[in-house]
Design a protein around this motif. Structure first.
Motif, PDB file in Angstrom:
ATOM      1  N   UNK A  80       0.985  -1.214  -0.084  1.00  0.00           N
ATOM      2  CA  UNK A  80      -0.108  -0.034   0.009  1.00  0.00           C
ATOM      3  C   UNK A  80       0.815   1.234   0.088  1.00  0.00           C
ATOM      4  N   UNK A  81       0.678   2.352  -0.885  1.00  0.00           N
ATOM      5  CA  UNK A  81       1.389   3.592  -0.726  1.00  0.00           C
ATOM      6  C   UNK A  81       0.494   4.744  -0.542  1.00  0.00           C
ATOM      7  N   UNK A  82       0.882   5.912  -0.251  1.00  0.00           N
ATOM      8  CA  UNK A  82       0.229   6.931   0.114  1.00  0.00           C
ATOM      9  C   UNK A  82       0.909   7.964  -0.405  1.00  0.00           C
ATOM     10  N   UNK A  83      -0.165   8.928  -1.450  1.00  0.00           N
ATOM     11  CA  UNK A  83       0.390  10.076  -1.964  1.00  0.00           C
ATOM     12  C   UNK A  83       0.750  11.127  -0.930  1.00  0.00           C
ATOM     13  N   UNK A  84       1.650  11.886  -1.099  1.00  0.00           N
ATOM     14  CA  UNK A  84       2.374  13.012  -0.341  1.00  0.00           C
ATOM     15  C   UNK A  84       1.209  13.898  -0.488  1.00  0.00           C
ATOM     16  N   UNK A  85       0.341  14.160  -1.333  1.00  0.00           N
ATOM     17  CA  UNK A  85      -0.924  15.440  -1.803  1.00  0.00           C
ATOM     18  C   UNK A  85      -2.109  14.705  -0.866  1.00  0.00           C
ATOM     19  N   UNK A  86      -2.294  13.832  -0.390  1.00  0.00           N
ATOM     20  CA  UNK A  86      -3.284  13.308   0.124  1.00  0.00           C
ATOM     21  C   UNK A  86      -4.009  14.634   1.239  1.00  0.00           C
ATOM     22  N   UNK A  87      -5.205  14.747   1.154  1.00  0.00           N
ATOM     23  CA  UNK A  87      -5.783  15.927   1.829  1.00  0.00           C
ATOM     24  C   UNK A  87      -6.224  15.276   3.183  1.00  0.00           C
ATOM     25  N   UNK A  88      -6.007  15.991   4.235  1.00  0.00           N
ATOM     26  CA  UNK A  88      -6.401  15.686   5.471  1.00  0.00           C
ATOM     27  C   UNK A  88      -7.333  16.648   6.062  1.00  0.00           C
ATOM     28  N   UNK A  89      -8.377  16.434   6.967  1.00  0.00           N
ATOM     29  CA  UNK A  89      -9.179  17.606   7.505  1.00  0.00           C
ATOM     30  C   UNK A  89      -8.932  17.291   9.156  1.00  0.00           C
ATOM     31  N   UNK A  90      -9.121  18.288   9.812  1.00  0.00           N
ATOM     32  CA  UNK A  90      -8.927  18.131  11.309  1.00  0.00           C
ATOM     33  C   UNK A  90      -9.692  17.172  11.830  1.00  0.00           C
ATOM     34  N   UNK A  91     -11.056  16.988  11.515  1.00  0.00           N
ATOM     35  CA  UNK A  91     -11.912  16.135  12.204  1.00  0.00           C
ATOM     36  C   UNK A  91     -11.423  14.763  12.129  1.00  0.00           C
ATOM     37  N   UNK A  92     -10.698  14.188  11.059  1.00  0.00           N
ATOM     38  CA  UNK A  92     -10.177  12.882  10.800  1.00  0.00           C
ATOM     39  C   UNK A  92      -8.729  12.731  11.321  1.00  0.00           C
ATOM     40  N   UNK A  93      -7.985  13.657  12.070  1.00  0.00           N
ATOM     41  CA  UNK A  93      -6.979  13.503  12.472  1.00  0.00           C
ATOM     42  C   UNK A  93      -6.675  13.532  13.907  1.00  0.00           C
ATOM     43  N   UNK A  94      -5.534  13.084  14.420  1.00  0.00           N
ATOM     44  CA  UNK A  94      -5.360  13.121  15.798  1.00  0.00           C
ATOM     45  C   UNK A  94      -5.451  14.707  16.305  1.00  0.00           C
ATOM     46  N   UNK A  95      -5.723  15.038  17.357  1.00  0.00           N
ATOM     47  CA  UNK A  95      -5.758  16.547  17.753  1.00  0.00           C
ATOM     48  C   UNK A  95      -4.099  16.850  18.002  1.00  0.00           C
ATOM     49  N   UNK A  96      -3.420  15.993  18.272  1.00  0.00           N
ATOM     50  CA  UNK A  96      -1.972  16.591  18.197  1.00  0.00           C
ATOM     51  C   UNK A  96      -1.381  15.025  17.803  1.00  0.00           C
ATOM     52  N   UNK A 134       7.866   3.643   3.015  1.00  0.00           N
ATOM     53  CA  UNK A 134       6.599   2.815   2.984  1.00  0.00           C
ATOM     54  C   UNK A 134       6.209   2.428   4.190  1.00  0.00           C
ATOM     55  N   UNK A 135       6.930   1.942   5.056  1.00  0.00           N
ATOM     56  CA  UNK A 135       6.505   1.282   6.271  1.00  0.00           C
ATOM     57  C   UNK A 135       6.213   2.210   7.315  1.00  0.00           C
ATOM     58  N   UNK A 136       6.894   3.369   7.208  1.00  0.00           N
ATOM     59  CA  UNK A 136       6.809   4.175   8.356  1.00  0.00           C
ATOM     60  C   UNK A 136       5.573   5.125   7.773  1.00  0.00           C
ATOM     61  N   UNK A 137       5.264   5.407   6.667  1.00  0.00           N
ATOM     62  CA  UNK A 137       4.113   6.071   6.207  1.00  0.00           C
ATOM     63  C   UNK A 137       2.815   5.135   6.757  1.00  0.00           C
ATOM     64  N   UNK A 138       2.857   4.001   6.143  1.00  0.00           N
ATOM     65  CA  UNK A 138       1.859   3.218   6.276  1.00  0.00           C
ATOM     66  C   UNK A 138       1.523   2.787   7.940  1.00  0.00           C
ATOM     67  N   UNK A 139       2.247   2.939   8.647  1.00  0.00           N
ATOM     68  CA  UNK A 139       2.095   3.080  10.178  1.00  0.00           C
ATOM     69  C   UNK A 139       1.453   4.188  10.424  1.00  0.00           C
ATOM     70  N   UNK A 140       2.054   5.317  10.137  1.00  0.00           N
ATOM     71  CA  UNK A 140       1.639   6.566  10.550  1.00  0.00           C
ATOM     72  C   UNK A 140       0.049   6.859  10.281  1.00  0.00           C
ATOM     73  N   UNK A 141      -0.218   6.344   8.840  1.00  0.00           N
ATOM     74  CA  UNK A 141      -1.720   6.712   8.236  1.00  0.00           C
ATOM     75  C   UNK A 141      -2.734   5.896   8.958  1.00  0.00           C
ATOM     76  N   UNK A 142      -1.992   4.515   9.553  1.00  0.00           N
ATOM     77  CA  UNK A 142      -3.121   3.493  10.184  1.00  0.00           C
ATOM     78  C   UNK A 142      -3.311   4.306  11.794  1.00  0.00           C
ATOM     79  N   UNK A 143      -2.458   4.792  12.176  1.00  0.00           N
ATOM     80  CA  UNK A 143      -2.252   5.377  13.388  1.00  0.00           C
ATOM     81  C   UNK A 143      -3.397   6.571  13.395  1.00  0.00           C
ATOM     82  N   UNK A 144      -3.316   7.430  12.490  1.00  0.00           N
ATOM     83  CA  UNK A 144      -4.051   8.725  12.309  1.00  0.00           C
ATOM     84  C   UNK A 144      -5.475   8.245  12.329  1.00  0.00           C
ATOM     85  N   UNK A 145      -5.846   7.163  11.415  1.00  0.00           N
ATOM     86  CA  UNK A 145      -7.188   6.652  11.241  1.00  0.00           C
ATOM     87  C   UNK A 145      -7.818   6.142  12.569  1.00  0.00           C
TER      88      UNK A 145
END
Length: 217
Positions: A1-17, A140-151
């Protein structure tokens, strides 16, 4: 799985910090040798740094979630934060350091002097040492982990305890879409960096004010 660096994020679906913390000082740091997946102990200074980080982390953040690389240096650093906040530490092997394979435990001087290795590690995202990893593999592995964490932790305050190069590659991905810029994001031992994905910015970077009696090296 790959994640584009231009992915759009909104505050309501992110960690508060969302903060990244580099582990405390190790013998490999002092001796200037590369320990990626090599497990290494904290120095006495490193244990003091971890203790000061834990004791003072509440001035910067009251975490809800702590996630760390399973290597000893990150586990001990994360545990110091966790003990101060009565929280468990979750471990994720995807947060481990850049692995140099057969070149693990090589001095920085030798890497710089041998076959322009240091330049290739810095400038070539697909350059892979024997039995090791490339920048892109780490990304690849770091971003995959971060994306799962924020979700999984929307609205929470999340601390990720990882390693210097792994964190730098991750920040270079999100902020510059270019992992070869990782040297711009080097952090000191126990340095803290907040990443805001909604604005693609670093509200704070390499905070070490918790280190009262020792320098982060």
């Amino acid at each position: 799985m790959s994640y584009a660096a231009d992915t759009l994020y909104t505050p309501e679906n992110l960690p508060s910090k969302l903060v990244f913390v580099r582990h405390a000082q190790t013998y490999a740091n002092v001796n200037r040798v590369w320990h990626g997946h090599t497990d290494t102990e904290l120095t006495d200074t490193g244990h003091l740094q971890a203790s000061q980080l834990g004791q003072n982390f509440h001035h910067y953040m009251q975490p809800d979630v702590i996630i760390a690389s399973p290597l000893l240096r990150t586990r001990l650093t994360a545990q110091a934060i966790a003990d101060a906040h009565q929280l468990p530490v979750s471990l994720d092997p995807r947060l481990m350091e850049f692995h140099l394979g057969d070149w693990e435990n090589t001095s920085f001087d030798d890497l710089q002097g041998k076959m322009a290795v240091a330049a290739r590690l810095r400038d070539e995202p697909d350059f892979t040492p024997p039995n090791g990893e490339s920048q892109n593999m780490v990304r690849q592995r770091m971003v995959e982990a971060v994306e799962e964490i924020i979700q999984e932790h929307a609205g929470a305050k999340v601390a990720i305890v990882s390693h210097g190069v792994a964190i730098a590659v991750t920040l270079a991905h999100y902020l510059a879409n270019d992992t070869t810029q990782w040297l711009n994001y080097n952090m000191s031992n126990t340095g803290i960096a907040e990443l805001c994905l909604a604005t693609r910015s670093l509200p704070s970077f390499n905070i070490t004010s918790h280190l009262l009696e020792t320098e982060a090296k």
